[in-house]
Design an enzyme around this catalytic site. Structure first.
Site, mmCIF file in Angstrom:
data_model
loop_
_atom_site.group_PDB
_atom_site.id
_atom_site.type_symbol
_atom_site.label_atom_id
_atom_site.label_comp_id
_atom_site.label_asym_id
_atom_site.label_seq_id
_atom_site.Cartn_x
_atom_site.Cartn_y
_atom_site.Cartn_z
ATOM 1 C CB ALA A 114 11.650 9.085 -5.105
ATOM 2 N N GLY A 115 8.743 8.075 -3.353
ATOM 3 C CA GLY A 115 7.637 7.133 -3.452
ATOM 4 C C GLY A 115 6.612 7.689 -4.410
ATOM 5 C CB SER A 116 3.330 9.298 -3.850
ATOM 6 O OG SER A 116 2.659 8.175 -3.326
ATOM 7 C CB ILE B 230 11.605 -3.547 -5.652
ATOM 8 C CG1 ILE B 230 12.226 -2.143 -5.765
ATOM 9 C CG2 ILE B 230 11.165 -4.088 -7.018
ATOM 10 C CD1 ILE B 230 11.266 -1.017 -6.107
ATOM 11 C CD GLU C 174 0.860 -0.919 -7.376
ATOM 12 O OE1 GLU C 174 1.772 -0.332 -6.748
ATOM 13 O OE2 GLU C 174 0.823 -2.134 -7.498
ATOM 14 N NE ARG D 276 -17.379 -15.499 21.356
ATOM 15 C CZ ARG D 276 -16.599 -15.728 22.400
ATOM 16 N NH1 ARG D 276 -16.065 -16.924 22.566
ATOM 17 N NH2 ARG D 276 -16.351 -14.778 23.267
#
Lengths: 382, 85
Positions: free
Chosen positions: A130-132, A157, A360, A264
């Site tokens: 379970a993420g989003s 976490i 997030e 450069r």
């Protein structure tokens, strides 16, 4: 809408820049290689008040407004995304959410400790499955005679390896609910996680909860309101921190690219004099400026406690994280082989930027939120 | 903000909801906007910020009861109760 910084905000920005230049930037590549940030740095962040930036002075915080807090995240994020991620989980996700929804006792107990960094906090939402999709949370709570019992595994976490206080989101008979869980709770163990693409010094861990008994007073928010109340507030706070941190990554890439282009030589002239390099720099600076205005706008609305601040924060996070990826990729390209080597920061920024699009609320989640808002009424966004 | 008449909060709440849900979506003051599926996952958060800002109240932990928020009428009752009217 006035997005200019006040004298106080400008002075704070100078303070943050000076701290970052001396205390963070010279060491950030080493932290990335070691896979941790030293406790000494965390103590310095605490002593400066950066871990309690937005908390009221009554709790030992620095009482910064949201625009200033955004600048802190941008400046720290311009040097070290792992350190910025500590500020995100500790201050935005946890301390600010306890300030908003904690009981009087929870605030009195935890906020003074969190303000100084005497205690560190982490946010336990994600799981192996379970993420989003937060509805898929499998960690469970059960009501007991004098509190709750928690069982489950939390994965990915941030700063789980060092945190003293965890917000744990669990599923139970009254729906998704949040709890404050202390590290020394019997049955709680933390396994370090290695091998992450970016923000490699963010001391990720897997939290195992095996019949953890939580006293009744550690219920955080209302039973069944964990998602709407605690998780949404925390992620909204976190998105602002990540948006500003992404802006910091992109600005650092742009500054390094300009410095490199001025020194450069290639095909007989400095890179800065090649038209295609000018095009890259023009595009990069425009993108950075646009993200900067979106972040500043979100901060301004957050300070006004405007309900539109929530979708504008989502917009800022969406744009800034994608923009940071584009800019970091361009910066690697402009630096050539050197951009691919770990002797300079560009490759780290490139890896860190990708993480910003996932945490997030992923890019895809932001797209759904922004599109739904726009379809209901474009005036809330434009 | 002062709300001199009973109609005050209702008008302000409806205006906000229409802005969020869409001007072309019709629903009655007594209908449950959550049950109708008119609101997304961020809505509860926006609603709390909106009610606090517009009516100068503090929504506290114990106020988070879906009954307070499910319809325009219920929100108006909640606001009037919070303001002691």
């Amino acid at each position: 809408m006035n997005l200019a910084l006040t004298d106080t905000q400008q002075a704070l920005r100078e303070e943050f820049r000076s701290f970052v230049q001396t205390e963070l930037l010279p060491y950030a590549n080493d932290y990335d290689k070691q896979g941790f940030i030293p406790m000494e740095l965390i103590q310095k962040l605490g002593a400066r008040g950066y871990l309690g930036a937005t908390l009221p002075e009554a709790y030992g915080g620095r009482n910064m407004d949201q625009v200033s807090y955004g600048l802190l995240n941008e400046e720290i994020g311009s040097a070290c995304s792992s350190t910025r991620s500590l500020i995100t989980v500790h201050s935005s996700l946890t301390a600010e959410t306890i300030l908003r929804w904690g009981t009087r006792e929870q605030k009195d107990k935890w906020l003074p400790l969190l303000a100084t960094g005497a205690s560190l906090a982490a946010f336990g939402l994600s799981e192996p499955d379970a993420g989003s999709d937060t509805a898929g949370i499998k960690t469970t709570y059960q009501v007991t005679a004098d509190g709750y019992t928690l069982n489950g595994v939390k994965k990915w976490i941030t700063f789980a390896q060092t945190a003293h206080l965890f917000v744990i989101v669990a599923q139970g008979e009254q729906g998704i609910t949040a709890f404050l869980v202390e590290r020394d709770t019997p049955g709680l163990t933390v396994k370090p996680l290695e091998g992450i693409l970016g923000t490699r010094a963010s001391m990720l861990g897997e939290i195992h909860l095996d019949d953890c008994h939580i006293p009744a007073e550690n219920l955080f928010g209302r039973k069944g309101w964990g998602l709407q109340q605690i998780v949404n507030t925390a992620l909204d706070n976190g998105r602002y921190s990540v948006a500003c941190g992404s802006l910091g990554i992109a600005r650092a890439c742009l500054e390094d690219s300009i410095r490199y282009a001025k020194n450069r030589r290639s095909f007989g002239q400095l890179l800065k004099d090649h038209q295609l390099i000018k095009q890259k720099i023009a595009n990069m600076v425009t993108e950075v400026k646009a993200a900067s205005l979106l972040c500043r706008n979100a901060g301004y609305l957050r300070d006004k406690k405007d309900p539109d601040s929530i979708i504008q924060t989502s917009l800022a996070k969406y744009h800034a994280s994608r923009m940071a990826n584009n800019i970091a990729a361009e910066a690697v390209q402009l630096h050539g082989a050197l951009g691919c080597h770990d002797s300079i920061s560009i490759q780290r920024y490139f890896r860190d930027a990708k993480v910003m699009e996932i945490i997030e609320g992923s890019t895809e989640i932001q797209q759904i939120l922004i599109a739904d808002h726009s379809i209901a009424g474009l005036s809330t966004i434009l | 903000m002062e709300t001199p008449t009973q109609a005050g909060p209702r008008v302000i709440i409806r205006e906000f909801l229409q802005k969020r849900i869409g001007q072309d979506v019709q629903f009655a003051d007594t209908e449950d906007i959550f049950q109708l599926g008119l609101v997304n996952s961020l809505f509860a958060l926006e609603l709390v910020v909106f009610l606090e800002k517009s009516f100068d109240i503090a929504v506290e932990n114990e106020d988070l009861n879906l009954d307070n928020f499910r319809s325009v009428s219920n929100m108006e009752t909640f606001i009037l109760k919070k303001k002691g009217k």
